[in-house]
Design a protein around this motif. Structure first.
Motif, PDB file in Angstrom:
ATOM      1  N   ASN A   1      -8.290 -83.013 -57.471  1.00  0.00           N
ATOM      2  CA  ASN A   1      -8.837 -84.275 -56.967  1.00  0.00           C
ATOM      3  C   ASN A   1     -10.260 -84.067 -56.487  1.00  0.00           C
ATOM      4  O   ASN A   1     -10.623 -82.992 -56.002  1.00  0.00           O
ATOM      5  CB  ASN A   1      -7.959 -84.833 -55.836  1.00  0.00           C
ATOM      6  CG  ASN A   1      -7.831 -83.870 -54.678  1.00  0.00           C
ATOM      7  OD1 ASN A   1      -8.705 -83.786 -53.822  1.00  0.00           O
ATOM      8  ND2 ASN A   1      -6.738 -83.108 -54.662  1.00  0.00           N
ATOM      9  N   ALA A   2     -11.064 -85.108 -56.636  1.00  0.00           N
ATOM     10  CA  ALA A   2     -12.456 -85.081 -56.191  1.00  0.00           C
ATOM     11  C   ALA A   2     -12.830 -86.472 -55.702  1.00  0.00           C
ATOM     12  O   ALA A   2     -12.272 -87.477 -56.170  1.00  0.00           O
ATOM     13  CB  ALA A   2     -13.383 -84.640 -57.326  1.00  0.00           C
TER      14      ALA A   2
ATOM     15  N   SER B   1     -16.409 -84.170 -51.914  1.00  0.00           N
ATOM     16  CA  SER B   1     -15.633 -82.933 -51.997  1.00  0.00           C
ATOM     17  C   SER B   1     -16.494 -81.846 -52.624  1.00  0.00           C
ATOM     18  O   SER B   1     -17.323 -82.104 -53.490  1.00  0.00           O
ATOM     19  CB  SER B   1     -14.361 -83.159 -52.822  1.00  0.00           C
ATOM     20  OG  SER B   1     -14.679 -83.618 -54.121  1.00  0.00           O
ATOM     21  N   THR B   2     -16.291 -80.622 -52.172  1.00  0.00           N
ATOM     22  CA  THR B   2     -17.080 -79.510 -52.669  1.00  0.00           C
ATOM     23  C   THR B   2     -16.225 -78.251 -52.672  1.00  0.00           C
ATOM     24  O   THR B   2     -15.018 -78.307 -52.390  1.00  0.00           O
ATOM     25  CB  THR B   2     -18.349 -79.310 -51.807  1.00  0.00           C
ATOM     26  OG1 THR B   2     -19.208 -78.360 -52.419  1.00  0.00           O
ATOM     27  CG2 THR B   2     -17.988 -78.857 -50.399  1.00  0.00           C
ATOM     28  N   VAL B   3     -16.814 -77.114 -52.979  1.00  0.00           N
ATOM     29  CA  VAL B   3     -16.103 -75.834 -53.016  1.00  0.00           C
ATOM     30  C   VAL B   3     -16.920 -74.805 -52.243  1.00  0.00           C
ATOM     31  O   VAL B   3     -18.095 -74.572 -52.561  1.00  0.00           O
ATOM     32  CB  VAL B   3     -15.868 -75.355 -54.462  1.00  0.00           C
ATOM     33  CG1 VAL B   3     -15.238 -73.966 -54.463  1.00  0.00           C
ATOM     34  CG2 VAL B   3     -14.984 -76.336 -55.216  1.00  0.00           C
ATOM     35  N   LEU B   4     -16.319 -74.191 -51.232  1.00  0.00           N
ATOM     36  CA  LEU B   4     -16.966 -73.176 -50.406  1.00  0.00           C
ATOM     37  C   LEU B   4     -16.233 -71.851 -50.465  1.00  0.00           C
ATOM     38  O   LEU B   4     -16.475 -70.966 -49.648  1.00  0.00           O
ATOM     39  CB  LEU B   4     -17.021 -73.643 -48.937  1.00  0.00           C
ATOM     40  CG  LEU B   4     -17.545 -75.047 -48.674  1.00  0.00           C
ATOM     41  CD1 LEU B   4     -17.392 -75.395 -47.201  1.00  0.00           C
ATOM     42  CD2 LEU B   4     -18.998 -75.167 -49.092  1.00  0.00           C
ATOM     43  N   ILE B   5     -15.351 -71.697 -51.427  1.00  0.00           N
ATOM     44  CA  ILE B   5     -14.428 -70.562 -51.437  1.00  0.00           C
ATOM     45  C   ILE B   5     -15.137 -69.218 -51.616  1.00  0.00           C
ATOM     46  O   ILE B   5     -14.621 -68.174 -51.214  1.00  0.00           O
ATOM     47  CB  ILE B   5     -13.365 -70.777 -52.547  1.00  0.00           C
ATOM     48  CG1 ILE B   5     -12.146 -69.889 -52.288  1.00  0.00           C
ATOM     49  CG2 ILE B   5     -13.955 -70.540 -53.929  1.00  0.00           C
ATOM     50  CD1 ILE B   5     -10.965 -70.229 -53.166  1.00  0.00           C
TER      51      ILE B   5
ATOM     52  N   GLY C   1     -24.928 -85.878 -57.239  1.00  0.00           N
ATOM     53  CA  GLY C   1     -24.247 -87.001 -57.879  1.00  0.00           C
ATOM     54  C   GLY C   1     -22.813 -86.710 -58.268  1.00  0.00           C
ATOM     55  O   GLY C   1     -22.008 -87.631 -58.408  1.00  0.00           O
ATOM     56  N   THR C   2     -22.459 -85.439 -58.456  1.00  0.00           N
ATOM     57  CA  THR C   2     -21.133 -85.081 -58.953  1.00  0.00           C
ATOM     58  C   THR C   2     -20.371 -84.275 -57.924  1.00  0.00           C
ATOM     59  O   THR C   2     -20.817 -83.183 -57.532  1.00  0.00           O
ATOM     60  CB  THR C   2     -21.242 -84.277 -60.255  1.00  0.00           C
ATOM     61  OG1 THR C   2     -22.006 -85.010 -61.216  1.00  0.00           O
ATOM     62  CG2 THR C   2     -19.864 -84.002 -60.830  1.00  0.00           C
TER      63      THR C   2
END
Length: 515
Positions: free
Chosen positions: A168-169, A202-206, A286-287
């Motif tokens: 999901n985003a 939503s983003t990714v910080l992993i 934007g994404t």
């Protein structure tokens, strides 16, 4: 509204007109239906003997056999995607005060039919030329425009039997534009235009989730500091005023270590794990990036393990978000003098971003849920979270980290018998005894980090230990006895707070009237 002059003399009645429109788009794709509509079959359908027979008898399928063969591997891959859903909603509106004509039934045709129907085409200048806006010099009600947009997308992927991945985003953006104006000779003249907004996605910080943190020191924070010269050089190279020389600290003039854009992109680079030379120099992407939830139950499909386990499930979930809170127009910025610099010799940004927040949750990082055929249940879970807030007003980072470990066990003793004696009469009680024990350990810490000084401070935090034991026994169909024991201990990270321990224990009887 009745407008009056400074001496209280009425100058006429003015109105306020406003409109808005809402756009909503929802969609979903079922890939199984799509493949069927295209006459394509995945590996499972091709292995079905009845399906193979029907395909051989189909003359049309024979003509297209070469094309379908080439698409076989693609279909097998795409058939693991079960569904995709998305939604987009947008709300736009405007408020124009100081409108002189009266408004007829259902809005009429003024200022335009499109405006009456919700169009957001700019009618300010047209209305002024028509003499429809007040020319009162002290009129101070602002013209307002607003825009809100929200985008969400989700998908389900099943690459293996028993493995379900939900993706999901989301992205949301809102802005309000306020503008005072006055009318001179039927010409609309804008004054003091300002923009206020919020952004999140939503983003990714992993990549940086498991970097070393020792006490108040952090590898990610040191990367933040070290990224600033690299980001400053990139910004200077992309600027039309980037060849002004360097400061005593080695930074290009106009893009010092405390310049807003230098701090913003250095922060994002350090905590997203993207190299400072590659991170995109755009504060509002934007994404959005997808988050996920993973569940695997395929081990119980093994004949050997299915004899041992009644249930065996592995779970993992990841959620991260990037937000810009309450950004606004910088009134010190002059579009006619973009090279103007502040007292620290930094270029003045067009917008002010007061606060940048990154949030990450592994809820859970890993969860093991097992139930044996002998009614023994075992649960083990690890949760991890962190929150990072950068204040661009004082260059401070507030970083919070939390880890939690949970272990639980449960067991059901069926048809447990007790011999009792009530009033000299022997009674045998028979019922199920449910025993459950949960242990959890949680460690939270909040650190305030300063870019200018090496005096990172622990501001809050505590260690929490909890033990809960419950036992339920069904004395009869309607009567249940419950025993509980709760033990809670907390130790704070700062010396001004004392450790606390609480114990709660007891039992209760519950009778259910009726069937």
């Amino acid at each position: 509204a009745l407008v009056k002059s400074d001496n209280g003399i009425p100058l006429g009645v003015v109105n306020t007109i406003q409109n808005n429109n809402t756009k909503t788009l929802n969609g979903s794709v079922s890939f199984d239906r799509l493949y069927a509509a295209l006459g394509l079959k995945n590996k499972r359908a091709r292995n079905n003997p009845r399906q193979r027979t029907l395909s051989k008898s189909d003359s049309t399928a024979k003509k297209n056999a070469a094309l379908k063969k080439g698409l076989t591997s693609v279909v097998d891959l795409l058939s693991t995607i079960k569904r995709v859903q998305f939604s987009y909603s947008e709300n736009n509106g405007s408020v124009l005060p100081g409108y002189l004509p009266s408004v007829g039934f259902a809005g009429g045709l003024q200022p335009t039919l499109g405006y009456t129907l919700g169009s957001q085409a700019d009618v300010r200048y047209y209305a002024a030329r028509q003499g429809w806006l007040t020319g009162f010099p002290n009129f101070n009600q602002p013209f307002t425009q607003l825009q809100n947009s929200l985008f969400k997308v989700s998908a389900q992927w099943t690459p293996l039997n028993g493995l379900i991945v939900d993706l999901n985003a989301d992205r949301n953006y809102s802005e309000n534009i306020l503008e005072n104006y006055f009318v001179d000779n039927q010409e609309y003249l804008p004054q003091n235009t300002s923009l206020f907004g919020n952004f999140g996605m939503s983003t990714v910080l992993i990549k940086t989730a498991f970097q070393s943190i020792k006490g108040s020191t952090s590898d990610n924070f040191e990367d933040f500091r070290n990224n600033r010269p690299i980001i400053a050089e990139r910004l200077a190279g992309a600027s039309a005023f980037g060849n002004l020389g360097t400061s005593e600290e080695g930074y290009p003039l106009g893009f010092g270590k405390d310049q807003q854009s230098v701090l913003l992109y250095s922060f994002l680079s350090a905590y997203t794990g993207v190299a400072p030379g590659k991170i995109k120099l755009n504060p509002i992407p934007g994404t959005p990036l997808p988050n996920w939830t993973i569940k695997y139950t395929g081990l119980t499909e093994s004949k050997t393990l299915s004899k041992i386990f009644k249930r065996f499930a592995l779970n993992h979930a990841y959620r991260a978000a990037y937000t810009l809170n309450n950004f606004q127009t910088n009134f010190n910025f002059d579009a006619t003098q973009p090279e103007k610099r502040d007292r620290l010799d930094n270029f003045i940004p067009e917008k002010l971003y007061a606060n940048v927040t990154l949030m990450e949750q592994f809820n859970p990082l890993m969860r093991l849920d097992m139930e044996f055929h002998n009614s023994l249940k075992v649960l083990a879970e690890l949760r991890k979270e962190r929150s990072l807030s950068l204040s661009l007003d004082n260059n401070l980072i507030t970083e919070s980290n939390g880890d939690e470990y949970v272990v639980g066990m449960g067991y059901r003793v069926k048809d447990l018998r007790f011999n009792t004696n009530f009033g000299g009469r022997k009674v045998i009680l028979k019922g199920d005894l449910n025993i459950k024990a949960d242990f959890s350990y949680r460690n939270n810490i909040t650190v305030l980090r300063n870019l200018e000084y090496d005096n990172n401070q622990v501001k809050a935090g505590q260690k929490l230990i909890s033990l809960k034991v419950t036992a339920d026994y069904a004395i009869s169909r309607n009567l249940t006895c419950n025993f509980f024991y709760d033990h809670f201990f907390s130790e704070f990270a700062i010396s001004t707070a004392f450790p606390q321990t609480s114990v709660r224990s007891g039992f209760s009887l519950r009778y259910n009237f009726g069937n």
